[in-house]
Design a protein around this motif. Structure first.
Motif, PDB file in Angstrom:
ATOM      1  N   ARG A 110     -57.623 -42.350 -80.101  1.00 48.75           N
ATOM      2  CA  ARG A 110     -58.872 -42.735 -79.433  1.00 48.75           C
ATOM      3  C   ARG A 110     -59.653 -41.483 -79.100  1.00 48.75           C
ATOM      4  NH1 ARG A 110     -61.072 -43.818 -74.313  1.00 48.75           N
ATOM      5  NH2 ARG A 110     -59.377 -42.605 -73.434  1.00 48.75           N
ATOM      6  N   ASP A 112     -62.079 -39.812 -76.843  1.00 45.46           N
ATOM      7  CA  ASP A 112     -62.439 -40.100 -75.455  1.00 45.46           C
ATOM      8  C   ASP A 112     -63.937 -40.012 -75.192  1.00 45.46           C
ATOM      9  OD1 ASP A 112     -61.453 -40.797 -72.832  1.00 45.46           O
ATOM     10  OD2 ASP A 112     -62.179 -38.824 -72.211  1.00 45.46           O
ATOM     11  N   GLN A 142     -46.411 -39.765 -78.137  1.00 44.58           N
ATOM     12  CA  GLN A 142     -47.102 -38.997 -77.116  1.00 44.58           C
ATOM     13  C   GLN A 142     -47.306 -37.571 -77.612  1.00 44.58           C
ATOM     14  OE1 GLN A 142     -45.099 -39.606 -73.447  1.00 44.58           O
ATOM     15  NE2 GLN A 142     -46.002 -37.725 -72.646  1.00 44.58           N
ATOM     16  N   ARG A 162     -56.928 -32.948 -75.875  1.00 46.39           N
ATOM     17  CA  ARG A 162     -56.203 -33.273 -74.637  1.00 46.39           C
ATOM     18  C   ARG A 162     -54.809 -33.859 -74.947  1.00 46.39           C
ATOM     19  NH1 ARG A 162     -56.627 -38.955 -74.031  1.00 46.39           N
ATOM     20  NH2 ARG A 162     -57.896 -39.754 -75.721  1.00 46.39           N
ATOM     21  N   GLU A 163     -54.029 -34.000 -73.903  1.00 47.17           N
ATOM     22  CA  GLU A 163     -52.752 -34.720 -74.000  1.00 47.17           C
ATOM     23  C   GLU A 163     -53.061 -36.200 -74.214  1.00 47.17           C
ATOM     24  OE1 GLU A 163     -48.693 -35.053 -71.357  1.00 47.17           O
ATOM     25  OE2 GLU A 163     -50.096 -33.438 -71.071  1.00 47.17           O
ATOM     26  N   GLN A 164     -52.461 -36.795 -75.207  1.00 43.53           N
ATOM     27  CA  GLN A 164     -52.853 -38.170 -75.527  1.00 43.53           C
ATOM     28  C   GLN A 164     -51.708 -38.967 -76.135  1.00 43.53           C
ATOM     29  OE1 GLN A 164     -55.701 -38.231 -78.908  1.00 43.53           O
ATOM     30  NE2 GLN A 164     -55.424 -36.025 -78.860  1.00 43.53           N
ATOM     31  N   VAL A 165     -51.945 -40.275 -76.233  1.00 40.48           N
ATOM     32  CA  VAL A 165     -50.979 -41.170 -76.863  1.00 40.48           C
ATOM     33  C   VAL A 165     -51.625 -41.737 -78.121  1.00 40.48           C
ATOM     34  CG1 VAL A 165     -49.724 -43.324 -76.633  1.00 40.48           C
ATOM     35  CG2 VAL A 165     -49.773 -41.730 -74.743  1.00 40.48           C
TER      36      VAL A 165
END
Lengths: 175, 129
Positions: A110, A112, A142, A162-165
């Motif tokens: 996704r 953001d 993750q 960024r940190e994301q899933v």
């Protein structure tokens, strides 16, 4: 004059008639003919196999370590390892090579800034034509940051750092 | 009129019994594909793997909430990742919440609330980890 001969023949005739009527009812009542492909039994087995394989790949060897699947997604250039690993786990039970099994894996993420969900291909053993009865298995992964390798255009700029899933989606079929 | 020949009645009777037996076996074979289909479709329709996957992912997130995922903005972005991708690709409404650590009977727990609904199956879970 009525005689009572041939009673057994009469009984036989009645019994045969009942059998014929019941058989015809069964045959005419079967509105569709099921072939093994319609019954989804192989689909169900393939889905279980694929899900279990993805789960194995996403299981780290030790606590705190990163799983193989996570590493493959995170270092995009290393993605041929996905095929070796996936095929290796799939044939774990039988031992022999499962060459008829084809799969196409992609990563969904996704964005953001715009809220769009986009995907880029991870690996494809054979081009998916859309006609094969494929089944889909998925696994959440993750990521600590954007994949290190260069993603296909335009995903390198679209994907957040960024940190994301992300969702790893694998289409499985016999081809 | 010629007399009816009554010999061989046992043979005819046995033939009846055997043919009825074959008839019932044929019904059993006839039903087996249909039964296999309903079973396989039941297994395919129930999102067991989807939910187990989601569950392990959320539990995993809850374990890093206090170490590497402390920023509320990061947390909400990851929450949106899961909720929107699940809705688009898995046709499932997913919601989860992870509470702050709380002390219950002297031990520290994190409460995880998990909701999953794909229109056919709805699963709700509250777990203390």
């Amino acid at each position: 004059m009525v005689n009572d001969e041939a009673q057994l023949y009469t009984l036989e005739g009645i019994a045969a008639a009942i059998i014929v009527v019941v058989t015809m009812t069964l045959v005419l009542g079967t509105t569709s003919i099921y072939t093994p492909g319609d019954t989804h039994i192989t689909d169900m087995q393939l889905e279980q196999l694929g899900s279990d394989t993805l789960r194995l790949m996403d299981t780290a060897n030790s606590t705190g370590a990163r799983s193989d699947l996570e590493m493959i997604v995170a270092t995009y250039d290393n993605r041929t390892y996905f095929e070796d690993l996936f095929r290796g786990y799939i044939r774990q039970a039988s031992g022999g090579a499962d060459s008829s099994l084809q799969f196409s894996a992609s990563v969904l993420y996704r964005d953001d800034d715009f809220g769009n969900i986009t995907s880029y291909p991870l690996i494809e053993t054979q081009r998916f034509s859309g006609r094969e009865p494929a089944i889909r298995v998925t696994r959440w992964v993750q990521l600590e940051t954007r994949p290190a390798g260069s993603l296909p255009v335009p995903h390198n700029t679209l994907m957040d750092a960024r940190e994301q899933v992300v969702l790893v989606e694998v289409l499985l079929w016999r081809g | 009129m010629e007399r009816l020949n009554e010999e061989g009645q046992w043979i005819i009777l046995m033939a009846f019994i055997i043919s009825i037996g074959i008839f019932f076996l044929a019904i059993v074979i006839n039903q087996s594909t249909v039964i296999g289909q309903t079973t396989a479709e039941g297994v395919l329709e129930f999102p067991k793997n989807d939910f187990q996957d989601l569950r392990s992912e959320v539990f995993n997130l809850s374990s890093i909430y206090d170490s590497s995922l402390t920023d509320p903005a990061d947390r909400s972005r990851i929450n949106q990742d899961i909720e929107s991708i699940a809705l688009l690709r898995k046709n499932a409404v997913v919601q989860y919440s992870i509470s702050n650590p709380q002390i219950i009977s002297g031990k520290t727990y994190v409460m995880v609330n998990l909701h999953y609904n794909n229109g056919v199956t709805s699963i709700n879970e509250t777990a203390y980890l």
